[in-house]
Design a protein around this motif. Structure first.
Motif, PDB file in Angstrom:
ATOM      1  N   ASP A 244       0.699  -0.951   0.005  1.00 49.00           N
ATOM      2  CA  ASP A 244       0.024   0.184  -0.188  1.00 49.00           C
ATOM      3  C   ASP A 244       1.069   1.482   0.329  1.00 49.00           C
ATOM      4  N   VAL A 245       2.333   1.536   0.528  1.00 48.93           N
ATOM      5  CA  VAL A 245       2.941   2.578   0.255  1.00 48.93           C
ATOM      6  C   VAL A 245       4.059   2.050  -0.515  1.00 48.93           C
ATOM      7  N   LYS A 246       3.502   3.096  -1.472  1.00 44.92           N
ATOM      8  CA  LYS A 246       4.117   3.741  -2.709  1.00 44.92           C
ATOM      9  C   LYS A 246       5.560   4.520  -3.448  1.00 44.92           C
ATOM     10  N   ILE A 247       6.976   4.543  -4.307  1.00 43.08           N
ATOM     11  CA  ILE A 247       7.338   5.139  -4.620  1.00 43.08           C
ATOM     12  C   ILE A 247       7.192   5.664  -6.432  1.00 43.08           C
ATOM     13  N   ILE A 248       7.222   6.942  -6.089  1.00 36.80           N
ATOM     14  CA  ILE A 248       6.401   7.712  -7.447  1.00 36.80           C
ATOM     15  C   ILE A 248       7.856   8.580  -7.755  1.00 36.80           C
ATOM     16  N   GLU A 249       8.204   7.692  -9.336  1.00 36.82           N
ATOM     17  CA  GLU A 249       9.336   8.591  -9.837  1.00 36.82           C
ATOM     18  C   GLU A 249       8.602   9.422 -11.239  1.00 36.82           C
ATOM     19  N   PRO A 250       8.993  10.206 -10.806  1.00 37.37           N
ATOM     20  CA  PRO A 250       8.082  11.657 -12.164  1.00 37.37           C
ATOM     21  C   PRO A 250       9.695  11.121 -12.742  1.00 37.37           C
ATOM     22  N   ARG A 251       8.819  11.871 -14.510  1.00 36.21           N
ATOM     23  CA  ARG A 251       9.701  11.251 -15.717  1.00 36.21           C
ATOM     24  C   ARG A 251      10.224  12.631 -15.589  1.00 36.21           C
ATOM     25  N   VAL A 252      11.524  13.117 -15.648  1.00 33.75           N
ATOM     26  CA  VAL A 252      12.360  14.581 -15.493  1.00 33.75           C
ATOM     27  C   VAL A 252      12.737  14.391 -17.246  1.00 33.75           C
ATOM     28  N   PHE A 253      12.477  16.013 -17.284  1.00 32.90           N
ATOM     29  CA  PHE A 253      12.943  16.312 -18.575  1.00 32.90           C
ATOM     30  C   PHE A 253      14.177  16.902 -18.014  1.00 32.90           C
ATOM     31  N   GLU A 254      15.545  17.542 -19.057  1.00 30.17           N
ATOM     32  CA  GLU A 254      16.757  17.904 -18.316  1.00 30.17           C
ATOM     33  C   GLU A 254      16.960  18.732 -19.477  1.00 30.17           C
ATOM     34  N   ASP A 255      17.762  19.834 -19.608  1.00 29.38           N
ATOM     35  CA  ASP A 255      18.505  19.819 -20.241  1.00 29.38           C
ATOM     36  C   ASP A 255      19.335  21.628 -19.915  1.00 29.38           C
ATOM     37  N   ASP A 256      20.096  22.067 -20.781  1.00 29.14           N
ATOM     38  CA  ASP A 256      20.719  23.358 -20.545  1.00 29.14           C
ATOM     39  C   ASP A 256      20.116  24.561 -20.190  1.00 29.14           C
ATOM     40  N   ARG A 257      18.670  24.682 -19.334  1.00 30.71           N
ATOM     41  CA  ARG A 257      18.155  25.912 -19.052  1.00 30.71           C
ATOM     42  C   ARG A 257      18.130  24.702 -17.496  1.00 30.71           C
ATOM     43  N   GLY A 258      18.068  23.505 -17.305  1.00 32.98           N
ATOM     44  CA  GLY A 258      18.123  23.372 -15.821  1.00 32.98           C
ATOM     45  C   GLY A 258      17.171  21.660 -16.313  1.00 32.98           C
ATOM     46  N   TYR A 259      15.927  21.618 -15.350  1.00 31.15           N
ATOM     47  CA  TYR A 259      15.392  20.375 -15.347  1.00 31.15           C
ATOM     48  C   TYR A 259      13.282  20.881 -14.944  1.00 31.15           C
ATOM     49  N   PHE A 260      13.169  20.075 -15.684  1.00 28.20           N
ATOM     50  CA  PHE A 260      11.356  20.145 -15.083  1.00 28.20           C
ATOM     51  C   PHE A 260      10.349  18.553 -15.626  1.00 28.20           C
ATOM     52  N   TYR A 261       9.492  18.443 -14.256  1.00 24.98           N
ATOM     53  CA  TYR A 261       9.242  17.184 -14.184  1.00 24.98           C
ATOM     54  C   TYR A 261       7.740  17.517 -13.657  1.00 24.98           C
ATOM     55  N   GLU A 262       6.567  16.439 -13.591  1.00 26.34           N
ATOM     56  CA  GLU A 262       5.045  17.218 -12.962  1.00 26.34           C
ATOM     57  C   GLU A 262       5.244  16.363 -11.919  1.00 26.34           C
ATOM     58  N   ALA A 263       5.279  16.684 -11.129  1.00 24.94           N
ATOM     59  CA  ALA A 263       5.179  16.527  -9.506  1.00 24.94           C
ATOM     60  C   ALA A 263       4.496  15.597  -9.182  1.00 24.94           C
ATOM     61  N   TYR A 264       2.941  15.788  -9.877  1.00 22.97           N
ATOM     62  CA  TYR A 264       1.528  15.984  -9.285  1.00 22.97           C
ATOM     63  C   TYR A 264       0.573  15.637 -10.784  1.00 22.97           C
ATOM     64  N   ARG A 265       0.195  14.704 -10.471  1.00 26.00           N
ATOM     65  CA  ARG A 265      -1.612  14.641 -11.548  1.00 26.00           C
ATOM     66  C   ARG A 265      -2.127  13.040 -10.596  1.00 26.00           C
ATOM     67  N   GLU A 266      -3.488  14.108 -10.861  1.00 29.90           N
ATOM     68  CA  GLU A 266      -4.621  12.666  -9.830  1.00 29.90           C
ATOM     69  C   GLU A 266      -4.988  11.993 -10.712  1.00 29.90           C
ATOM     70  N   SER A 267      -5.176  12.077 -12.129  1.00 32.62           N
ATOM     71  CA  SER A 267      -5.527  11.058 -12.479  1.00 32.62           C
ATOM     72  C   SER A 267      -4.041   9.792 -13.264  1.00 32.62           C
ATOM     73  N   VAL A 268      -2.841  10.272 -13.483  1.00 28.20           N
ATOM     74  CA  VAL A 268      -2.367   9.501 -12.968  1.00 28.20           C
ATOM     75  C   VAL A 268      -2.265   7.840 -11.871  1.00 28.20           C
ATOM     76  N   LEU A 269      -2.529   9.354 -10.169  1.00 21.29           N
ATOM     77  CA  LEU A 269      -2.151   8.295  -9.626  1.00 21.29           C
ATOM     78  C   LEU A 269      -3.538   7.373  -9.299  1.00 21.29           C
ATOM     79  N   LYS A 270      -4.871   8.790  -9.282  1.00 21.49           N
ATOM     80  CA  LYS A 270      -5.726   7.339  -9.516  1.00 21.49           C
ATOM     81  C   LYS A 270      -5.963   5.944 -10.676  1.00 21.49           C
ATOM     82  N   ASP A 271      -4.718   6.064 -12.268  1.00 22.87           N
ATOM     83  CA  ASP A 271      -4.895   4.651 -12.883  1.00 22.87           C
ATOM     84  C   ASP A 271      -4.341   3.505 -11.694  1.00 22.87           C
ATOM     85  N   ALA A 272      -3.068   4.321 -10.905  1.00 29.45           N
ATOM     86  CA  ALA A 272      -2.136   3.000 -10.241  1.00 29.45           C
ATOM     87  C   ALA A 272      -2.486   2.534  -8.394  1.00 29.45           C
ATOM     88  N   GLY A 273      -4.375   3.492  -8.501  1.00 31.79           N
ATOM     89  CA  GLY A 273      -4.901   2.695  -7.782  1.00 31.79           C
ATOM     90  C   GLY A 273      -5.081   3.790  -5.894  1.00 31.79           C
TER      91      GLY A 273
END
Length: 181
Positions: free
Chosen positions: A10-39
């Motif tokens: 019931d305890v889950k590890i969530i690893e976001p997809r990280v997009f990195e380039d010369d500016r730094g990085y971006f990632y989506e830290a939370y999306r309710e629908s993705v978590l819901k699909d994972a239970g």
């Protein structure tokens, strides 16, 4: 996002997809629908942020009234995040999951209701943010002592720094039956 179960499923590890380039990085830290699909079907209503220093331990905390599921991430530094199963009927009652979270890994930990939560700071300092599925309720707040000898958590710190409140928390074996899940 990659979502995987821990040794307590019931305890889950969530690893976001990280997009990195010369500016730094971006990632989506939370999306309710993705978590819901994972239970993980939770609506989070409160965000908390703490700043803590090396060797600090916060926890183990939970709310028996207005129980909270949590989605924890470390925005700066490194922590050891801990979830202890305090569901009386659970096969894993009294067992725990401990996962390192950091600003480098960007991993998050989902902790459902029925778990006591805490963390230790492994870096010089850490900023921790977590979403809660219910509001803080001082009257419903409970806890378990960080150094409970039956749980035996290795917090990976040399000289623990604790609040006075956390030093006085009871052992799991002393917690009243009605104060467990």
């Amino acid at each position: 996002m990659n979502i995987t179960a821990t040794r307590i499923p019931d305890v889950k590890i969530i690893e976001p997809r990280v997009f990195e380039d010369d500016r730094g990085y971006f990632y989506e830290a939370y999306r309710e629908s993705v978590l819901k699909d994972a239970g993980i079907d939770k609506h989070f209503v409160q965000d908390n942020v703490s700043r803590s220093y090396h060797n600090a331990i916060r926890g183990l905390h939970y709310q028996i009234e207005n129980p909270q599921a949590k989605l924890v991430q470390c925005l700066s530094g490194t922590i050891l995040d801990v979830a202890v199963d305090i569901r009386k009927e659970s096969k894993s009652f009294g067992n725990y999951v401990a996962i390192k979270l950091s600003d480098v890994s960007k991993r998050m930990l989902y902790i459902p209701e029925g778990f006591a939560h805490g963390f230790s700071v492994l870096s010089d300092e850490a900023i921790v943010a977590y979403k809660c599925s219910d509001y803080y309720n001082r009257e419903g707040e409970r806890g378990i002592r960080w150094d409970d000898p039956t749980i035996r958590i290795n917090w990976d710190v040399d000289r623990p720094i604790l609040s006075e409140k956390d030093r006085k928390l009871p052992l799991l074996s002393s917690v009243n039956e009605e104060d467990l899940f």
